[in-house]
Design an enzyme around this catalytic site. Structure first.
Site, mmCIF file in Angstrom:
data_model
loop_
_atom_site.group_PDB
_atom_site.id
_atom_site.type_symbol
_atom_site.label_atom_id
_atom_site.label_comp_id
_atom_site.label_asym_id
_atom_site.label_seq_id
_atom_site.Cartn_x
_atom_site.Cartn_y
_atom_site.Cartn_z
ATOM 1 N N PRO A 186 42.997 36.740 43.402
ATOM 2 C CA PRO A 186 41.762 36.636 44.186
ATOM 3 C C PRO A 186 41.666 37.756 45.224
ATOM 4 C CG PRO A 186 43.377 35.161 45.116
ATOM 5 C CD PRO A 186 44.074 35.924 44.014
ATOM 6 N N TRP A 187 40.641 37.665 46.059
ATOM 7 C CA TRP A 187 40.306 38.743 46.998
ATOM 8 C C TRP A 187 40.862 38.515 48.395
ATOM 9 C CZ3 TRP A 187 38.084 35.721 50.538
ATOM 10 C CH2 TRP A 187 37.448 34.562 50.082
ATOM 11 N N LYS B 97 44.411 41.889 36.642
ATOM 12 C CA LYS B 97 42.968 41.940 36.914
ATOM 13 C C LYS B 97 42.738 41.514 38.359
ATOM 14 C CE LYS B 97 39.423 39.394 36.989
ATOM 15 N NZ LYS B 97 38.624 39.932 38.118
ATOM 16 N N PRO B 98 42.367 42.494 39.200
ATOM 17 C CA PRO B 98 42.072 42.128 40.592
ATOM 18 C C PRO B 98 40.711 41.452 40.687
ATOM 19 C CG PRO B 98 41.749 44.504 40.262
ATOM 20 C CD PRO B 98 42.198 43.937 38.934
ATOM 21 N N SER C 257 40.858 29.672 42.317
ATOM 22 C CA SER C 257 40.334 28.324 42.512
ATOM 23 C C SER C 257 40.890 27.349 41.462
ATOM 24 C CB SER C 257 38.807 28.357 42.408
ATOM 25 O OG SER C 257 38.443 28.838 41.134
ATOM 26 N N GLU D 85 48.501 29.232 41.126
ATOM 27 C CA GLU D 85 48.484 28.962 42.571
ATOM 28 C C GLU D 85 47.030 28.727 42.937
ATOM 29 O OE1 GLU D 85 51.165 28.646 44.158
ATOM 30 O OE2 GLU D 85 52.601 29.705 42.890
ATOM 31 N N GLU E 233 37.319 22.164 49.594
ATOM 32 C CA GLU E 233 37.864 23.374 50.209
ATOM 33 C C GLU E 233 36.700 24.242 50.675
ATOM 34 O OE1 GLU E 233 39.840 26.183 47.611
ATOM 35 O OE2 GLU E 233 41.402 26.425 49.117
ATOM 36 N N PHE F 237 37.099 27.214 52.568
ATOM 37 C CA PHE F 237 37.550 28.611 52.493
ATOM 38 C C PHE F 237 36.783 29.477 53.492
ATOM 39 C CE2 PHE F 237 39.691 31.939 49.772
ATOM 40 C CZ PHE F 237 40.920 31.324 49.807
HETATM 41 P P1 TAP Z 1 38.345 32.376 41.683
HETATM 42 O O1 TAP Z 1 36.891 32.365 41.541
HETATM 43 O O2 TAP Z 1 39.132 31.362 40.955
HETATM 44 O O3 TAP Z 1 38.807 33.856 41.277
HETATM 45 C C1 TAP Z 1 40.142 34.237 41.226
HETATM 46 C C2 TAP Z 1 40.312 35.288 40.138
HETATM 47 O O4 TAP Z 1 40.041 34.703 38.866
HETATM 48 C C3 TAP Z 1 39.351 36.469 40.267
HETATM 49 O O5 TAP Z 1 40.015 37.640 39.856
HETATM 50 C C4 TAP Z 1 38.250 36.082 39.311
HETATM 51 O O6 TAP Z 1 37.467 37.139 38.830
HETATM 52 C C5 TAP Z 1 39.056 35.470 38.196
HETATM 53 N N1 TAP Z 1 38.282 34.606 37.308
HETATM 54 C C6 TAP Z 1 37.110 33.964 37.564
HETATM 55 N N2 TAP Z 1 36.701 33.281 36.458
HETATM 56 C C7 TAP Z 1 37.617 33.508 35.493
HETATM 57 C C8 TAP Z 1 37.748 33.087 34.133
HETATM 58 N N3 TAP Z 1 36.863 32.288 33.561
HETATM 59 N N4 TAP Z 1 38.828 33.498 33.433
HETATM 60 C C9 TAP Z 1 39.759 34.304 33.993
HETATM 61 N N5 TAP Z 1 39.678 34.748 35.278
HETATM 62 C C10 TAP Z 1 38.628 34.351 36.022
HETATM 63 O O7 TAP Z 1 38.804 32.239 43.177
HETATM 64 P P2 TAP Z 1 38.287 33.037 44.427
HETATM 65 O O8 TAP Z 1 37.014 32.425 44.882
HETATM 66 O O9 TAP Z 1 38.286 34.462 44.142
HETATM 67 O O10 TAP Z 1 39.461 32.733 45.458
HETATM 68 C C11 TAP Z 1 39.424 31.646 46.274
HETATM 69 C C12 TAP Z 1 40.257 30.520 45.710
HETATM 70 O O11 TAP Z 1 41.586 30.946 45.455
HETATM 71 C C13 TAP Z 1 40.370 29.385 46.679
HETATM 72 O O12 TAP Z 1 40.209 28.177 46.007
HETATM 73 C C14 TAP Z 1 41.794 29.483 47.193
HETATM 74 O O13 TAP Z 1 42.361 28.317 47.659
HETATM 75 C C15 TAP Z 1 42.508 30.030 46.032
HETATM 76 N N6 TAP Z 1 43.700 30.739 46.461
HETATM 77 C C16 TAP Z 1 44.876 30.146 46.227
HETATM 78 C C17 TAP Z 1 46.028 30.757 46.644
HETATM 79 C C18 TAP Z 1 47.334 30.097 46.380
HETATM 80 S S1 TAP Z 1 48.649 30.945 46.621
HETATM 81 N N7 TAP Z 1 47.416 28.885 45.971
HETATM 82 C C19 TAP Z 1 45.978 31.982 47.270
HETATM 83 C C20 TAP Z 1 44.758 32.559 47.489
HETATM 84 C C21 TAP Z 1 43.607 31.926 47.052
HETATM 85 P P3 TAP Z 1 36.184 37.630 39.681
HETATM 86 O O14 TAP Z 1 36.787 38.612 40.587
HETATM 87 O O15 TAP Z 1 35.246 38.222 38.746
HETATM 88 O O16 TAP Z 1 35.637 36.438 40.371
#
Ligand code: TAP
Length: 488
Positions: free
Chosen positions: A159-160, A184-185, A238, A260, A391, A393
């Site tokens: 994630p970002w 993949k970032p 997520s 995670e 959540e 966030f």
């Molecule tokens: P997501 O929407 O889940 O995105 C995370 C990554 O997955 C991004 O690179 C995203 O690409 C990619 N992704 C999205 N849809 C996908 C699919 N269908 N197949 C494969 N990859 C896919 O999460 P976010 O909104 O970026 O990050 C926030 C979430 O991450 C929060 O829920 C947070 O709690 C969680 N998080 C958890 C942790 C740990 S260590 N548990 C740490 C940090 C964050 P795109 O860039 O195109 O969206």
């Protein structure tokens, strides 16, 4: 680097495959925005399935029998990871400026996080030549031993919220184990990962060992998680996307999966703890990195006797947080990462207001340019409200009231999440009963979010994840165990 970090030069905008920066097969690009100004920073090559196929092929060749990486001494692998750590350290200001530019976290915080990332790489560099199996006494005239081998090509999707740190959390154990990588970032923050890839090439990693394919989750991310030659997916993001990853692994080639995911972590404050200190710890727990922390202490449970005093002081603390340009040294909170995130946070804040929670501080957007949100404090929050369950966030503290230890354990655990928890009390019995009863992967006593370092396993119970990042445990996620028996 330019004297003003805002003007940091963006050198790497293409896909990194087989140690070369290349255009996407489709020649498509996408815009990376500065969340502080809403302006485009740069266009970046948009990877898709065809590019993922190329990257996986390169990673597969790099780990094939007889390849330079496969046959490299383990100690030499450690030297390469250490070299990458040195280069990251030498370029700390530049890469931190990139993180602030694309993610919005304050420049001072980016520098702290980048130096923690250097430590992560150094920790895993030390592990490369300490990964080994065992000899096992077996019945019969047999000698049995186990060998630890890399699982192969791994896909990593991050994630970002901590773009550089998440990459090092994933690369460290994978490289220590001898795997090859396609990363993949997140679409919001590809620039830091591409910079890191350039440093990996400079460090001397053989071609194909590390590949970075920016693009969208539904295309590039999905292609990686479905790929038949990828043997493991490590995902942070997520819980919703975590379900997609499991499904694609199950329906493609049963690749290993570590996840995670999200959290709704409780921080429980007993009335024997100093209120001023508790307010500070609780504010850090939720407002650090603008609330964009998977383990954020987003449910603040406060014991009845000190509840009103705590709410007044928590509101004052939130009001004191300086929100503004993340490059300005006085700023303590920059913008949220993008418009969609801003809108989601504001709509959750509205739901809190509608469901009867009391806005003790904040509650609105800041200005109309940049994705800034006021640090927000809700009191009189009850367990059934959306803000206590979902959540957010973002920088939103929900303060709930409790009376007894047994009651708060049950309420803390009544969620599908289980990433982290904290407890503040001077009574060690209370602290230990809570720490053992709470369903969470990390528990902090009399502090919050401390000691997350290379040495400590990090991950979630229940729907907060599978497997662990960091620590020795994380390396096991990248290893196969082979049992070899010799008839004597
Ligand atoms: P997501 O929407 O889940 O995105 C995370 C990554 O997955 C991004 O690179 C995203 O690409 C990619 N992704 C999205 N849809 C996908 C699919 N269908 N197949 C494969 N990859 C896919 O999460 P976010 O909104 O970026 O990050 C926030 C979430 O991450 C929060 O829920 C947070 O709690 C969680 N998080 C958890 C942790 C740990 S260590 N548990 C740490 C940090 C964050 P795109 O860039 O195109 O969206």
């Amino acid at each position: 680097m330019a004297s003003d970090p805002r003007n940091v030069e963006i050198k790497y905008t293409k896909l990194f495959i087989d140690n070369e920066f290349v255009d996407a097969v489709s020649k498509k690009t996408f815009s990376v925005l500065n969340p502080s100004t809403e302006k485009v920073i740069v266009e970046v090559a948009e990877g898709d399935k065809a590019d993922v196929d190329k990257a996986v092929a390169a990673a597969k060749a790099a780990i094939a029998r007889g390849s330079e990486w496969r046959t490299m001494d383990a100690s030499r692998r450690g030297l390469l990871i250490n070299k990458l750590a040195d280069l990251l350290e030498n370029n700390l200001d530049e890469i931190s400026a990139i993180e602030t530019l694309e993610n919005g976290k304050t420049f001072e915080f980016s520098k702290i996080i980048t130096s923690l990332s250097v430590n992560v790489l150094r920790y895993f560099a030390g592990f490369t030549d300490k990964i080994h199996g065992s000899t096992i006494p077996t019945d019969g005239p047999l000698l049995t031993m186990t060998r630890k081998e890399p699982v192969g090509v791994v896909g990593q999707i991050i994630p970002w919220n901590y773009a550089i740190m998440m990459a090092t959390w994933k690369w460290g154990p994978a490289l220590a184990a001898g795997c090859t990588i396609v990363l993949k970032p997140a679409e919001q923050t590809p620039l830091g990962a591409l910079y890191l890839a350039a440093l990996a090439k400079e460090a001397g990693f053989p071609k194909g060992v590390i590949n970075v394919v920016p693009g969208f989750g539904s295309t590039a991310g999905s292609a990686l998680s479905w790929h038949p030659d990828v043997r493991k997916i490590a995902f942070t993001g997520s819980t919703q996307v975590g379900h997609f990853i499991m499904e694609s692994a199950a329906k493609s080639n049963l690749k290993k999966v570590s996840l995670e995911l999200g959290g709704k972590s409780p921080l429980v404050i007993f009335d024997d703890f100093n209120v001023d200190e508790a307010v500070e710890i609780a504010a850090d727990a939720i407002f650090s990195n603008h609330g964009q922390n998977c383990c954020a202490g987003s449910r603040t449970f406060v014991q009845s006797k000190i509840y009103n005093e705590f709410v007044t002081k928590a509101a004052a603390k939130a009001n004191s947080i300086k929100v503004g340009d993340p490059f300005c040294p006085e700023s303590q909170q920059g913008p949220q990462v993008d418009k969609a995130t801003l809108d989601k946070i504001l709509s959750l804040i509205e739901s809190g207001k509608k469901q009867g929670a009391n806005v003790a501080a904040g509650g609105n957007r800041v200005g109309d340019v940049g994705y800034y949100v006021q640090p927000t404090v809700f009191s009189n929050v009850t367990d059934n409200m959306i803000i206590a369950k979902e959540e957010i966030f973002g920088p939103v503290q929900s303060i709930l009231k409790f009376d007894t230890l047994e009651e708060v354990i049950e309420r803390a655990n009544s969620t599908e999440y289980g990433l982290a928890a904290g407890v503040l009390t001077k009574n060690i019995d209370t602290a230990m009963v809570f720490a053992q009863a709470v369903e969470a992967g990390s528990v902090w006593i009399n502090c919050y979010d401390e000691a997350i370092g290379p040495h400590t396993p990090f991950g979630g119970y229940k729907q907060s994840g599978i497997g662990r990042d960091l620590g020795e445990e994380s390396i096991k996620e990248y290893l196969e165990t082979k049992t070899i028996s010799i008839k004597l």
